[in-house]
Design an enzyme around this catalytic site. Structure first.
Site, PDB file in Angstrom:
ATOM      1  N   CYS A   2      68.128 -51.047  45.549  1.00 42.95           N
ATOM      2  CA  CYS A   2      66.801 -50.543  45.901  1.00 42.95           C
ATOM      3  C   CYS A   2      66.186 -51.417  46.992  1.00 42.95           C
ATOM      4  O   CYS A   2      66.290 -52.643  46.952  1.00 42.95           O
ATOM      5  CB  CYS A   2      65.826 -50.486  44.734  1.00 42.95           C
ATOM      6  SG  CYS A   2      66.373 -49.434  43.406  1.00 42.95           S
ATOM      7  N   ARG A  27      70.920 -51.109  50.585  1.00 39.81           N
ATOM      8  CA  ARG A  27      70.597 -51.591  49.235  1.00 39.81           C
ATOM      9  C   ARG A  27      70.595 -50.472  48.193  1.00 39.81           C
ATOM     10  O   ARG A  27      70.507 -50.730  46.985  1.00 39.81           O
ATOM     11  CB  ARG A  27      69.207 -52.246  49.236  1.00 39.81           C
ATOM     12  CG  ARG A  27      69.094 -53.434  50.148  1.00 39.81           C
ATOM     13  CD  ARG A  27      67.706 -54.013  50.071  1.00 39.81           C
ATOM     14  NE  ARG A  27      67.439 -54.552  48.769  1.00 39.81           N
ATOM     15  CZ  ARG A  27      67.754 -55.770  48.364  1.00 39.81           C
ATOM     16  NH1 ARG A  27      68.343 -56.588  49.206  1.00 39.81           N
ATOM     17  NH2 ARG A  27      67.483 -56.182  47.152  1.00 39.81           N
ATOM     18  N   TRP A  74      68.580 -47.008  44.334  1.00 38.16           N
ATOM     19  CA  TRP A  74      69.916 -46.990  43.732  1.00 38.16           C
ATOM     20  C   TRP A  74      69.665 -46.776  42.240  1.00 38.16           C
ATOM     21  O   TRP A  74      69.136 -47.644  41.555  1.00 38.16           O
ATOM     22  CB  TRP A  74      70.637 -48.318  43.985  1.00 38.16           C
ATOM     23  CG  TRP A  74      72.058 -48.311  43.520  1.00 38.16           C
ATOM     24  CD1 TRP A  74      73.144 -47.854  44.202  1.00 38.16           C
ATOM     25  CD2 TRP A  74      72.552 -48.792  42.255  1.00 38.16           C
ATOM     26  NE1 TRP A  74      74.287 -48.026  43.447  1.00 38.16           N
ATOM     27  CE2 TRP A  74      73.948 -48.593  42.252  1.00 38.16           C
ATOM     28  CE3 TRP A  74      71.958 -49.360  41.128  1.00 38.16           C
ATOM     29  CZ2 TRP A  74      74.757 -48.949  41.174  1.00 38.16           C
ATOM     30  CZ3 TRP A  74      72.763 -49.722  40.059  1.00 38.16           C
ATOM     31  CH2 TRP A  74      74.151 -49.513  40.090  1.00 38.16           C
ATOM     32  N   ASN A 100      61.921 -52.481  42.455  1.00 40.51           N
ATOM     33  CA  ASN A 100      63.350 -52.796  42.496  1.00 40.51           C
ATOM     34  C   ASN A 100      63.634 -53.673  41.284  1.00 40.51           C
ATOM     35  O   ASN A 100      62.985 -54.699  41.112  1.00 40.51           O
ATOM     36  CB  ASN A 100      63.657 -53.548  43.800  1.00 40.51           C
ATOM     37  CG  ASN A 100      65.034 -54.181  43.800  1.00 40.51           C
ATOM     38  OD1 ASN A 100      65.934 -53.716  43.109  1.00 40.51           O
ATOM     39  ND2 ASN A 100      65.200 -55.241  44.559  1.00 40.51           N
ATOM     40  N   GLY A 101      64.575 -53.261  40.435  1.00 40.96           N
ATOM     41  CA  GLY A 101      64.905 -54.051  39.250  1.00 40.96           C
ATOM     42  C   GLY A 101      64.965 -53.163  38.019  1.00 40.96           C
ATOM     43  O   GLY A 101      65.079 -51.944  38.139  1.00 40.96           O
ATOM     44  N   GLU A 482      91.624 -58.070  46.940  1.00 42.92           N
ATOM     45  CA  GLU A 482      90.580 -57.752  47.909  1.00 42.92           C
ATOM     46  C   GLU A 482      90.959 -56.502  48.728  1.00 42.92           C
ATOM     47  O   GLU A 482      90.128 -55.625  48.963  1.00 42.92           O
ATOM     48  CB  GLU A 482      90.337 -58.970  48.818  1.00 42.92           C
ATOM     49  CG  GLU A 482      89.325 -58.785  49.922  1.00 42.92           C
ATOM     50  CD  GLU A 482      87.952 -58.309  49.449  1.00 42.92           C
ATOM     51  OE1 GLU A 482      87.657 -58.336  48.247  1.00 42.92           O
ATOM     52  OE2 GLU A 482      87.183 -57.873  50.329  1.00 42.92           O
ATOM     53  N   LYS A 486      88.809 -53.049  48.757  1.00 39.95           N
ATOM     54  CA  LYS A 486      88.316 -52.470  50.010  1.00 39.95           C
ATOM     55  C   LYS A 486      88.692 -51.000  50.083  1.00 39.95           C
ATOM     56  O   LYS A 486      87.879 -50.143  50.397  1.00 39.95           O
ATOM     57  CB  LYS A 486      88.955 -53.234  51.169  1.00 39.95           C
ATOM     58  CG  LYS A 486      88.143 -53.703  52.277  1.00 39.95           C
ATOM     59  CD  LYS A 486      87.035 -54.675  52.095  1.00 39.95           C
ATOM     60  CE  LYS A 486      86.195 -54.644  50.897  1.00 39.95           C
ATOM     61  NZ  LYS A 486      85.453 -55.814  50.592  1.00 39.95           N
ATOM     62  N   GLU A 489      86.855 -48.764  47.309  1.00 41.05           N
ATOM     63  CA  GLU A 489      85.396 -48.608  47.382  1.00 41.05           C
ATOM     64  C   GLU A 489      84.950 -47.730  48.532  1.00 41.05           C
ATOM     65  O   GLU A 489      83.909 -47.090  48.456  1.00 41.05           O
ATOM     66  CB  GLU A 489      84.667 -49.953  47.394  1.00 41.05           C
ATOM     67  CG  GLU A 489      84.747 -50.743  48.664  1.00 41.05           C
ATOM     68  CD  GLU A 489      83.952 -52.046  48.615  1.00 41.05           C
ATOM     69  OE1 GLU A 489      82.859 -52.074  48.046  1.00 41.05           O
ATOM     70  OE2 GLU A 489      84.445 -53.044  49.170  1.00 41.05           O
ATOM     71  N   HIS A 505     106.144 -56.276  33.967  1.00 42.34           N
ATOM     72  CA  HIS A 505     105.660 -56.389  32.587  1.00 42.34           C
ATOM     73  C   HIS A 505     104.803 -55.200  32.182  1.00 42.34           C
ATOM     74  O   HIS A 505     104.018 -55.286  31.248  1.00 42.34           O
ATOM     75  CB  HIS A 505     104.907 -57.713  32.399  1.00 42.34           C
ATOM     76  CG  HIS A 505     105.773 -58.911  32.645  1.00 42.34           C
ATOM     77  ND1 HIS A 505     106.766 -59.291  31.781  1.00 42.34           N
ATOM     78  CD2 HIS A 505     105.843 -59.763  33.702  1.00 42.34           C
ATOM     79  CE1 HIS A 505     107.397 -60.348  32.263  1.00 42.34           C
ATOM     80  NE2 HIS A 505     106.853 -60.644  33.433  1.00 42.34           N
ATOM     81  N   LYS A 604      74.656 -52.494  48.444  1.00 41.27           N
ATOM     82  CA  LYS A 604      75.099 -53.776  49.001  1.00 41.27           C
ATOM     83  C   LYS A 604      74.758 -54.952  48.084  1.00 41.27           C
ATOM     84  O   LYS A 604      75.557 -55.849  47.889  1.00 41.27           O
ATOM     85  CB  LYS A 604      74.430 -53.971  50.364  1.00 41.27           C
ATOM     86  CG  LYS A 604      74.803 -55.255  51.059  1.00 41.27           C
ATOM     87  CD  LYS A 604      76.198 -55.162  51.587  1.00 41.27           C
ATOM     88  CE  LYS A 604      76.641 -56.430  52.304  1.00 41.27           C
ATOM     89  NZ  LYS A 604      78.114 -56.484  52.354  1.00 41.27           N
TER      90      LYS A 604
END
Ligand code: M6R
Length: 609
Positions: A2, A27, A74, A100-101, A482, A486, A489, A505, A604
């Site tokens: 947010c 955000r 968000w 925001n929160g 990583e 990438k 996402e 395994h 983000k």
């Protein structure tokens, strides 16, 4: 998670807020909205979707004001929808808020407001209760009402409030969610993050936890939790506005991939003196402190956690101290053994990731010394750490982290080297040779970037695949995680990474004809082992893309395609090997028509649990 922007001044609140929200869209971007104080009332416009939807909605009228607050969301509580979008108002629309929160006790507050005040709620959000709560407490002074509301709320918040009865001001308050105030001329601003205000101001106040800010066109007043006025030094922003623009690239992600040589150069050279010695200016950790540590925890989330995996090997090898790497959301609830002999390293691009911040506080409360590796200057993680080792990546806007990761790696190598040298576990010749290798990386990375078109062609071959595996050993295993993150996402391809030796395994059961396997084989001492792992997946029909150092041609006999990186010592290959994987993910996502800079369901900066 947010984004918030507020404006009070003589200009257009609408223009400034929309512009700021666009810069904060990273955000959160599932809905957005704006509230104005105008003509003795509050007007709210909001809708689901990106900021351009809000612009389109507003384009149908001339509505504007000199005071307003805006929000890009968000979703946490309640699906993305027009009604759940912020701002939210109280029953008579005399108060509007953006938040925001997460308000953890919102159900309790909601029940109380419904029972005692007959409040009707329109949305499914936790945030709406704040507007009603302030409305109930309002008695002619907005600050008073906000203080009372905050007293009743539990959770995390950056909150901006306007009232139709006091139309010349914004009251804002923060707890565990970022907030900055921008100092203008004849106008002032409030926002979640610096990029929102770069076009307008370079002088800001960093708002601390539990502080309240009262903003009018002429003044910004900051108060602590006891309602005492506090003095705050002005923070001068050194980023130029272009740093937060795409600069001709089709996406921020591609721009940021290309900024890596510069970011790495800066990160290294800002901490080297003229004799090539690592200097930790501003870092108070002494030789005695370093000698006192018997354990290091590296704690982070997502990509930053992957940087920690590489950091572990470097610190253990150079400083001879056992290192544990853990995701912050696990560390904080695990009651880990931490004491005053522990060095706690938090890694975070934003410096606002709530889990990382909470883990840091937990470690600090148990006596650990906290060193953070952070990109955003003045962020919460930076402010709460004993020492900060800044990455010099510049603003990272794309949700998918690229240059933050490689600059975090650079910091981890430098920290390891410095600790090893201080403890005497690293010899002078090794120290010098390692620094020389690090200093050659920016140029080598430019050579990797010159192969972009080759990787783009490979992406065109692969983009319809629905499953891609990444395997590697040693530092390559960390980079595999990583590379896989990438890809998944931003392209939404199902991807999985595993240490190559672990394949047999269990996971090898998933390998079948044409399964794509990206095999990282950059480690000289593990090269033959990787060739065997490649053979194992080839034998089950996999299509293998090998990644190796130039000169290791043997891999061409096993893999279907090979991507080469310039030669360097094994320890630092992650600085180079991750880049082709970033480019591959980027072009695959592009071919699939994905919204690369703003992938679905993500944001983000993750400032909620
Ligand atoms: O700001 P932080 O570095 O603390 O963020 C941590 C993760 O949320 C972040 O690295 C995330 O995994 C990236 N978007 C992945 O590209």
């Amino acid at each position: 998670m947010c984004g918030i922007v507020g404006y009070v001044g003589n200009g257009s609140a609408r223009e400034t807020i929309i512009d700021g929200l666009k810069k904060l869209e990273y955000r959160g971007y599932d809905s957005s909205g704006i509230a104005f104080c105008t003509d003795g009332k509050i007007e709210i416009r909001k809708c689901v979707g990106r900021i351009h939807n809000l612009e389109e909605l507003l384009s149908k009228e001339t509505l504007d004001s000199h005071v307003g607050i805006g929000h890009t969301r968000w979703a946490t509580h309640g699906a993305p929808s027009d009604v759940n979008a912020h701002p939210h108002a109280n029953g008579d629309s005399s108060i509007a808020i953006v938040h925001n929160g997460i308000i953890e006790n919102y159900v309790e507050i909601k029940e109380w407001l419904a029972q005692d005040y007959g409040v009707n709620f329109l949305s499914e959000t936790d945030s709406e209760v704040i507007a009603h709560l302030i409305g109930v407490y309002y008695n002619g002074n907005l600050e008073d009402a906000v203080y009372k509301a905050v007293d009743k709320m539990r959770g995390a918040y950056a909150l901006c409030v306007i009232s139709k009865n006091e139309p010349d001001k914004i009251v804002a308050v923060r707890k565990d969610a970022p907030l900055i105030a921008g100092i203008g001329h004849g106008c002032n601003f409030i926002a979640s993050d610096i990029p929102a205000l770069l076009k307008y101001v370079r002088e800001i106040y960093l708002i601390e936890n539990n502080e309240t800010v009262v903003i009018t066109a002429d003044e910004i007043k900051i108060y602590n939790a006891q309602r005492e006025r506090v003095h705050r030094d002005v923070f001068h922003v050194t980023w130029d506005a272009d740093a937060a623009e795409k600069d001709g690239y089709s996406h921020f992600m591609l721009k940021e991939i290309h900024e890596q040589p510069k970011g790495l150069y800066e990160t290294l050279h800002r901490r080297l003196d003229e004799n090539g010695e690592i200097v930790l200016d501003g870092i108070s950790m002494t030789k005695a402190d370093i000698e006192n540590f018997n354990k290091v925890y590296i704690v982070a989330c997502g990509t930053a956690y992957h940087a920690g995996l590489v950091g572990k090997s470097a610190i253990e090898k150079m400083a001879h101290i056992p290192v544990e790497v853990e995701v912050a959301s696990e560390f904080r609830y695990r009651d880990p053994f931490v004491d005053d002999k522990t060095l706690f390293i938090a890694i975070s691009q934003s410096g606002e990731t709530l889990d990382t911040l909470a883990a840091l506080r937990e470690a600090k409360s148990k006596g650990a010394r906290v060193l953070s590796v952070v990109n955003v200057v003045g962020s919460s993680v930076a402010r709460e750490s004993d020492d900060v080792f800044y990455t010099w990546a510049g603003p990272e806007i794309a949700v998918a982290s690229t240059k933050a990761y490689t600059t975090q790696l650079m910091c981890m190598y430098m920290i390891a080297l410095y600790m090893g040298r201080t403890k005497g576990t690293v010899e002078e010749s090794y120290y010098r040779a390692f620094l020389t290798e690090l200093s050659e990386i920016p140029e080598k990375l430019k050579a990797v970037l010159e192969n972009e078109s080759e990787i783009e062609a490979l992406a065109k071959e692969l983009y319809k695949k629905e499953q891609v595996f990444f395997i590697g050993r040693g530092p390559d295993a960390g980079v595999s995680y990583e590379g896989s993150l990438k890809l998944k996402e931003i392209s939404y391809i199902n991807s999985f990474a595993i240490a190559a030796g672990e394949l047999k395994h269990g996971t090898i059961a998933l390998i079948e004809k044409d399964t794509v396997v990206v095999a990282l084989a950059t480690q000289d001492k593990l090269f033959e082992k990787m060739l065997s792992n490649i053979q194992e997946v080839k034998a089950r029909g996999a299509y293998v893309i090998g990644l190796a150092k130039e000169g290791n041609k043997e891999i061409e006999k096993q893999a279907d395609k090979v991507i080469y990186i310039p030669d360097c010592i094994d320890e630092i290959t992650p600085l180079l090997s991750v880049v082709p994987l970033q480019i591959l993910a980027y072009y695959i996502a592009k071919e699939r028509g994905c919204d690369i800079d703003k992938p679905k369901n993500l944001a983000k900066s993750v400032t909620v649990e």
